[in-house]
Design a protein around this motif. Sequence first.
Motif: not given
Length: 237
Positions: A105-109, A146-150, A212-216, A233-237
């Motif tokens: 969460l921190l890294a993606n944000a 990125y927030l949603a991906a985290g 789905g939420v991430q896309r929305l 995003a993959a690196l951040a995750g």
Amino acid sequence: MSYFHQGIVWLNDPLNWTNPGGLFDRLVEHLQITFWAVLIACAIGWPLGVWFGHRGRGGGPAISIANITLAIPTLALLTILPLTPLGFGKPPVIVALAVFAVPPLLANAHTGLRSIDPETLEAAKGMGLSGRQVLWRVELPLAVPYLAAGLRTAAVQVVATTALAAFVNGGGLGEIISAGFGLGINVGGGEIVGGGIVVALLAFAVEILLAGVQRLVTPRPLRSAWRRKPSAAALAG
């Protein structure tokens, strides 16, 4: 009969779902633990990531420190925390899983805010926006993917790891698997496999739902750009 077939047979028995302490009860516990752990992690990881990303400094060390927690086995935390005033049960499980969920969460944000084109920020400042207005009106909306991906990464990890809660009497679907092991592999093999199947399907369902939420929540103009750079995003995750 294979263990997998035994697991399917066990899952097809309605009593294994409806009995007290059965799959329905354990599923509710599992989701409750996941919800609170992810909520606490979001309350810590997102503000820190956004703050460091907005400031443009301090994020690297913060992410490194957060990632150190990933080197601590979750099972070790689950073993240690019950010996603190938290005691046994759900509280130490939630705390341990929240610690586990903070890094993505921190890294993606942080990555989301730092990936914004500097020219976009300069244009916003040139329009007379203050630092806080730039954050809320420009940086955060652009960092939403990125927030949603985290959130997606953290939630799936927590759902899968919550099964370990059974080791400290924390409830969840892990209790089903633990009970199967208590009966022995020959007798409880179906229960072990059945519990494992439900955990795997739950993690898969959460992944699909949050995708789905991430896309929305991703603005339409950003969707194509997000698809072109998944590596960040993959690196951040």
